[in-house]
Design a protein around this motif. Structure first.
Motif, PDB file in Angstrom:
ATOM      1  N   ALA A 239      10.966  -6.172  -6.328  1.00 21.27           N
ATOM      2  CA  ALA A 239      10.290  -7.332  -6.908  1.00 21.27           C
ATOM      3  C   ALA A 239       8.772  -7.224  -6.750  1.00 21.27           C
ATOM      4  O   ALA A 239       8.014  -7.585  -7.654  1.00 21.27           O
ATOM      5  N   ILE A 240       8.317  -6.717  -5.599  1.00 17.68           N
ATOM      6  CA  ILE A 240       6.880  -6.545  -5.380  1.00 17.68           C
ATOM      7  C   ILE A 240       6.305  -5.525  -6.358  1.00 17.68           C
ATOM      8  O   ILE A 240       5.224  -5.706  -6.919  1.00 17.68           O
ATOM      9  N   LEU A 241       7.043  -4.434  -6.568  1.00 17.32           N
ATOM     10  CA  LEU A 241       6.596  -3.423  -7.520  1.00 17.32           C
ATOM     11  C   LEU A 241       6.455  -4.029  -8.908  1.00 17.32           C
ATOM     12  O   LEU A 241       5.494  -3.741  -9.639  1.00 17.32           O
TER      13      LEU A 241
ATOM     14  N   LYS B 153     -11.722 -13.499  -0.986  1.00 20.43           N
ATOM     15  CA  LYS B 153     -10.809 -14.636  -0.826  1.00 20.43           C
ATOM     16  C   LYS B 153      -9.361 -14.163  -0.673  1.00 20.43           C
ATOM     17  O   LYS B 153      -8.590 -14.743   0.113  1.00 20.43           O
ATOM     18  N   LEU B 154      -8.995 -13.100  -1.397  1.00 23.12           N
ATOM     19  CA  LEU B 154      -7.665 -12.519  -1.228  1.00 23.12           C
ATOM     20  C   LEU B 154      -7.485 -12.001   0.197  1.00 23.12           C
ATOM     21  O   LEU B 154      -6.439 -12.210   0.829  1.00 23.12           O
TER      22      LEU B 154
ATOM     23  N   PHE C 126       0.243 -15.013  -6.777  1.00 25.18           N
ATOM     24  CA  PHE C 126       0.998 -13.780  -6.998  1.00 25.18           C
ATOM     25  C   PHE C 126       0.225 -12.551  -6.516  1.00 25.18           C
ATOM     26  O   PHE C 126       0.801 -11.645  -5.918  1.00 25.18           O
ATOM     27  N   ILE C 127      -1.079 -12.523  -6.790  1.00 22.41           N
ATOM     28  CA  ILE C 127      -1.860 -11.349  -6.393  1.00 22.41           C
ATOM     29  C   ILE C 127      -1.987 -11.262  -4.878  1.00 22.41           C
ATOM     30  O   ILE C 127      -1.859 -10.175  -4.297  1.00 22.41           O
ATOM     31  N   VAL C 128      -2.220 -12.394  -4.203  1.00 25.24           N
ATOM     32  CA  VAL C 128      -2.318 -12.347  -2.749  1.00 25.24           C
ATOM     33  C   VAL C 128      -0.960 -12.031  -2.130  1.00 25.24           C
ATOM     34  O   VAL C 128      -0.869 -11.501  -1.015  1.00 25.24           O
ATOM     35  N   GLY C 129       0.100 -12.316  -2.869  1.00 20.87           N
ATOM     36  CA  GLY C 129       1.433 -11.992  -2.370  1.00 20.87           C
ATOM     37  C   GLY C 129       1.723 -10.504  -2.368  1.00 20.87           C
ATOM     38  O   GLY C 129       2.588 -10.033  -1.610  1.00 20.87           O
ATOM     39  N   ILE C 130       1.003  -9.736  -3.187  1.00 19.35           N
ATOM     40  CA  ILE C 130       1.257  -8.291  -3.275  1.00 19.35           C
ATOM     41  C   ILE C 130       0.976  -7.589  -1.947  1.00 19.35           C
ATOM     42  O   ILE C 130       1.880  -6.964  -1.385  1.00 19.35           O
ATOM     43  N   PRO C 131      -0.252  -7.659  -1.406  1.00 13.77           N
ATOM     44  CA  PRO C 131      -0.468  -6.994  -0.114  1.00 13.77           C
ATOM     45  C   PRO C 131       0.336  -7.632   1.011  1.00 13.77           C
ATOM     46  O   PRO C 131       0.785  -6.942   1.936  1.00 13.77           O
ATOM     47  N   THR C 132       0.517  -8.944   0.956  1.00 18.43           N
ATOM     48  CA  THR C 132       1.273  -9.640   2.001  1.00 18.43           C
ATOM     49  C   THR C 132       2.703  -9.139   2.062  1.00 18.43           C
ATOM     50  O   THR C 132       3.227  -8.814   3.137  1.00 18.43           O
ATOM     51  N   MET C 133       3.332  -9.051   0.903  1.00 15.45           N
ATOM     52  CA  MET C 133       4.744  -8.662   0.870  1.00 15.45           C
ATOM     53  C   MET C 133       4.921  -7.155   1.076  1.00 15.45           C
ATOM     54  O   MET C 133       5.913  -6.718   1.656  1.00 15.45           O
ATOM     55  N   TYR C 134       3.949  -6.370   0.622  1.00 16.39           N
ATOM     56  CA  TYR C 134       4.003  -4.932   0.920  1.00 16.39           C
ATOM     57  C   TYR C 134       3.917  -4.708   2.430  1.00 16.39           C
ATOM     58  O   TYR C 134       4.641  -3.897   3.004  1.00 16.39           O
TER      59      TYR C 134
ATOM     60  N   VAL D  26       2.940  -6.017 -13.419  1.00 17.48           N
ATOM     61  CA  VAL D  26       2.507  -7.103 -14.300  1.00 17.48           C
ATOM     62  C   VAL D  26       0.996  -7.296 -14.217  1.00 17.48           C
ATOM     63  O   VAL D  26       0.313  -7.507 -15.224  1.00 17.48           O
ATOM     64  N   TYR D  27       0.444  -7.186 -13.005  1.00 15.34           N
ATOM     65  CA  TYR D  27      -0.974  -7.465 -12.796  1.00 15.34           C
ATOM     66  C   TYR D  27      -1.815  -6.196 -12.640  1.00 15.34           C
ATOM     67  O   TYR D  27      -2.938  -6.266 -12.125  1.00 15.34           O
ATOM     68  N   TRP D  28      -1.324  -5.081 -13.120  1.00 17.96           N
ATOM     69  CA  TRP D  28      -2.040  -3.828 -12.870  1.00 17.96           C
ATOM     70  C   TRP D  28      -3.447  -3.832 -13.464  1.00 17.96           C
ATOM     71  O   TRP D  28      -4.377  -3.305 -12.849  1.00 17.96           O
TER      72      TRP D  28
END
Length: 266
Positions: free
Chosen positions: A50-52, A80-81, A183-191, A57-59
């Protein structure tokens, strides 16, 4: 080697619910009542899919931020991120040290879904009365970081719902802008969370006797379904509020309490 159908189904559930404001952890916990509990490694793998998907989507946005740091606006947004990520990481580390663990029963998830749905309805009504604005302030970043951590230790709240509405109430009234930041801040968080869980699982021998075909299939379907779900959601919120998801949460929470009362779940 045959692929267990329940692994495919759990991958689909994860993909659909990870970024919709309905709680993927809660839905997986409910599904496992009938499909059987999966290993920690399996859960890490399907979440990684899901993270990938959201990364894909936001590449373009991520590329612009990474290679456009010469522009002040991009530097500030990235800052801010990083603030939101750092707040989540520090508070999450403290929660782990204090011994917080995800519940394995349905009742707390039912409460979180029900109360979270009511909160979403209230937050939408409040945000509609506030002055419009797309800016993601430093205060918004701080609040989103806290919201991520809280959602991480209370399944059923939903990381996306918590962070999106935290952003909207803290100043980013535009739901598209709030959703993008969430969603974007969730990418590094979830990785980062996924990498930690993967290391912890492998370090303690959690990969023993894994069905690698099931892992690969579940990862694939999770990636595909999450990509479709996120693309659909981003189009949907351009002309709609999150009210539909709020009522879904309330209905599901009520249904779970009914199932608990009848002894169908535990």
């Amino acid at each position: 080697m045959l692929i267990p159908w329940n692994a495919i189904l759990l991958g689909i559930i994860e993909g659909i619910t990870e970024f919709l404001p309905v709680s993927s952890t809660g839905h997986l916990l409910i599904a496992e009542q009938w499909l059987g509990a999966r290993s920690d490694l399996f859960n890490v793998v399907i979440q990684s899919g899901a993270i990938l998907a959201v990364t894909l989507v936001y590449w373009r946005r991520l590329w612009t931020l990474a290679w456009g740091l010469g522009e002040r606006a991009n530097r500030v947004y990235v800052g801010k991120l990083l603030l939101a990520f750092a707040v989540t990481a520090v508070l999450g580390f403290i929660a782990v040290k204090l011994g917080f663990k995800l519940p394995v029963s349905v009742r707390p998830v039912a409460w979180a879904l029900l109360l979270g749905g009511v909160w979403m309805l209230a937050a939408e009504a409040i945000a509609a009365r506030l002055k419009p604005g797309r800016e993601v302030s430093w205060t918004v970043a701080l609040v989103v970081g806290v919201a991520q951590m809280i959602a991480g230790i209370f399944p059923g709240l939903s990381r996306s719902a918590s962070t999106i509405f935290a952003a909207m109430l803290a100043g980013t009234r535009d739901r598209s802008a709030a959703t993008e930041f969430s969603f974007i801040v969730g990418i590094p968080t979830m990785y980062a969370a996924g990498a930690y869980e993967l290391w912890h699982t492998l370090h303690h021998g959690g990969a023993t006797h894994e069905h690698w075909g099931a892992l690969g299939a579940a990862f694939t379907v999770s990636t595909i379904t999450a990509f479709v779900a996120v693309k659909w959601l981003l189009g949907y919120i351009k002309t709609h509020r999150y009210t539909l998801f709020a009522w879904y949460r309330i209905a599901l929470g009520a249904a779970l309490f009914g199932a608990l009362g009848l002894g169908l779940m535990h």
